[in-house]
Design a protein around this motif. Sequence first.
Motif, PDB file in Angstrom:
ATOM      1  N   PHE A 327      35.774  11.426  57.695  1.00 12.71           N
ATOM      2  CA  PHE A 327      35.227  10.076  57.527  1.00 12.71           C
ATOM      3  C   PHE A 327      35.795   9.158  58.616  1.00 12.71           C
ATOM      4  O   PHE A 327      37.012   9.057  58.759  1.00 12.71           O
ATOM      5  CB  PHE A 327      35.570   9.515  56.149  1.00 12.71           C
ATOM      6  CG  PHE A 327      35.404  10.527  55.049  1.00 12.71           C
ATOM      7  CD1 PHE A 327      34.142  10.952  54.659  1.00 12.71           C
ATOM      8  CD2 PHE A 327      36.518  11.091  54.423  1.00 12.71           C
ATOM      9  CE1 PHE A 327      33.984  11.896  53.652  1.00 12.71           C
ATOM     10  CE2 PHE A 327      36.378  12.034  53.423  1.00 12.71           C
ATOM     11  CZ  PHE A 327      35.106  12.442  53.035  1.00 12.71           C
ATOM     12  N   GLU A 328      34.928   8.537  59.347  1.00 10.85           N
ATOM     13  CA  GLU A 328      35.360   7.635  60.420  1.00 10.85           C
ATOM     14  C   GLU A 328      35.720   6.267  59.846  1.00 10.85           C
ATOM     15  O   GLU A 328      34.949   5.681  59.084  1.00 10.85           O
ATOM     16  CB  GLU A 328      34.263   7.488  61.474  1.00 10.85           C
ATOM     17  CG  GLU A 328      33.985   8.768  62.253  1.00 10.85           C
ATOM     18  CD  GLU A 328      32.971   8.551  63.366  1.00 10.85           C
ATOM     19  OE1 GLU A 328      32.892   7.405  63.883  1.00 10.85           O
ATOM     20  OE2 GLU A 328      32.266   9.505  63.708  1.00 10.85           O
ATOM     21  N   VAL A 329      36.882   5.773  60.224  1.00 10.99           N
ATOM     22  CA  VAL A 329      37.332   4.446  59.808  1.00 10.99           C
ATOM     23  C   VAL A 329      37.718   3.667  61.060  1.00 10.99           C
ATOM     24  O   VAL A 329      38.357   4.212  61.967  1.00 10.99           O
ATOM     25  CB  VAL A 329      38.520   4.540  58.821  1.00 10.99           C
ATOM     26  CG1 VAL A 329      39.678   5.316  59.416  1.00 10.99           C
ATOM     27  CG2 VAL A 329      38.969   3.160  58.384  1.00 10.99           C
ATOM     28  N   GLU A 330      37.307   2.422  61.138  1.00 10.80           N
ATOM     29  CA  GLU A 330      37.545   1.625  62.340  1.00 10.80           C
ATOM     30  C   GLU A 330      38.939   1.000  62.332  1.00 10.80           C
ATOM     31  O   GLU A 330      39.503   0.698  61.270  1.00 10.80           O
ATOM     32  CB  GLU A 330      36.488   0.526  62.455  1.00 10.80           C
ATOM     33  CG  GLU A 330      35.072   1.058  62.636  1.00 10.80           C
ATOM     34  CD  GLU A 330      34.081  -0.054  62.893  1.00 10.80           C
ATOM     35  OE1 GLU A 330      34.188  -0.705  63.942  1.00 10.80           O
ATOM     36  OE2 GLU A 330      33.212  -0.279  62.044  1.00 10.80           O
ATOM     37  N   THR A 331      39.457   0.790  63.542  1.00  7.68           N
ATOM     38  CA  THR A 331      40.774   0.159  63.699  1.00  7.68           C
ATOM     39  C   THR A 331      40.822  -1.186  62.992  1.00  7.68           C
ATOM     40  O   THR A 331      41.807  -1.529  62.323  1.00  7.68           O
ATOM     41  CB  THR A 331      41.097  -0.038  65.195  1.00  7.68           C
ATOM     42  OG1 THR A 331      41.070   1.216  65.857  1.00  7.68           O
ATOM     43  CG2 THR A 331      42.459  -0.695  65.381  1.00  7.68           C
ATOM     44  N   LYS A 332      39.761  -1.954  63.145  1.00  5.95           N
ATOM     45  CA  LYS A 332      39.749  -3.295  62.575  1.00  5.95           C
ATOM     46  C   LYS A 332      39.793  -3.278  61.048  1.00  5.95           C
ATOM     47  O   LYS A 332      40.189  -4.256  60.428  1.00  5.95           O
ATOM     48  CB  LYS A 332      38.527  -4.066  63.070  1.00  5.95           C
ATOM     49  CG  LYS A 332      37.187  -3.434  62.757  1.00  5.95           C
ATOM     50  CD  LYS A 332      36.071  -4.200  63.451  1.00  5.95           C
ATOM     51  CE  LYS A 332      34.693  -3.627  63.165  1.00  5.95           C
ATOM     52  NZ  LYS A 332      33.629  -4.357  63.874  1.00  5.95           N
TER      53      LYS A 332
END
Length: 358
Positions: A327-332
């Motif tokens: 699952f991709e999670v963004e830095t922000k």
Amino acid sequence: MFRKMSLLLGATLALMLVLAGCASNDSANGGGNSLDNAAQAQEEKITDTESNEDGKQEEQEANRPLADNEQALTRTVTDMFGEVEIPTNPQRMIVIGTRYAEYLIELGIIPSGVLYVSDAEPDYRFDYFAEHGVEMIEYPQYEQNYELLTSLNSDLIVAYGAAVVDGIYEQLSKIAPTIAVPGTVFMKDAMPALAAIFEREDELESATAAYQEKVETAKKQLAPLVKDKTVLVLRVDPKQYRYLGMNSQGASELFYQQLGLQIPEALKGGEAWFNPLSLEILPEVNPDYIFIEKRVLEGDDSDQSWNDLMESVLWKKLDAVQNNRVFEVETKELVQGEGPIGYTYLIDFIVESIASAQ
């Protein structure tokens, strides 16, 4: 004889009338006899006395202790560098860093403006700040623009203490009274520090209780889904790979302490927030679920590192990759989104992602 007496009385009466008229004219012209002058002097003395008394009362009023329902114009608080005098009711508070602004809002303190880095800002915060009437002011990452800060006409600046060293704090203090918040930037440290400075301990207790309730609900939802399963949080940096340690703060605390997820056995020794990871040990790690962050960093990008990982045979053979449990999670969201509001969104994402992979 009677006629002579009448003439004498008449002359006397006329003289008295003339004298009376003269006295009346003197009084009208500001003169008057000694009795009038004495009366005026006495009146002036009384007036002077009353004036002195009024002056004493004003002085006493200025120096008297404040009543319970009154506030001083300023008060002294203690920040990372010592005591600082700040406005009791700041009208133009500027916060450096959106995490601190969210912490303050959830403590019932609404700043006027907040400095933010556009590429690193979670989407939800734009609506969140607009809803609370907080102006968002774009600001360069890892730099200081004192000219811009001066133009904001702030009467109080709030900043992360560890980020305003090497003369930065002194420069900010020349612009407006500045609070350098002690401790780390993480919610666990920063919110109690802000609550102590602004005397909002009750609000802190309420905000903490609401957040903890969210965590407990999510933990119950995850328990049957992650039993005997491991979770890796992998960061793809411009020139390296790192993993989220299990005993740090921020996202580390959320994943592995609050939600109770299990880190792969081979990675339990990593104590830092993010620890170096060699791709060669991926087969040994072989996590059941992977949350992967392609780090966003102003002035650099992680594209090459990302592409190298996606093409790696070691990566492609992982169980999580082959079974769509990545699952991709963004830095922000993972980092900058920390806060009582932001982390509730991240919690929902974690629960929904793992539930969807069953």
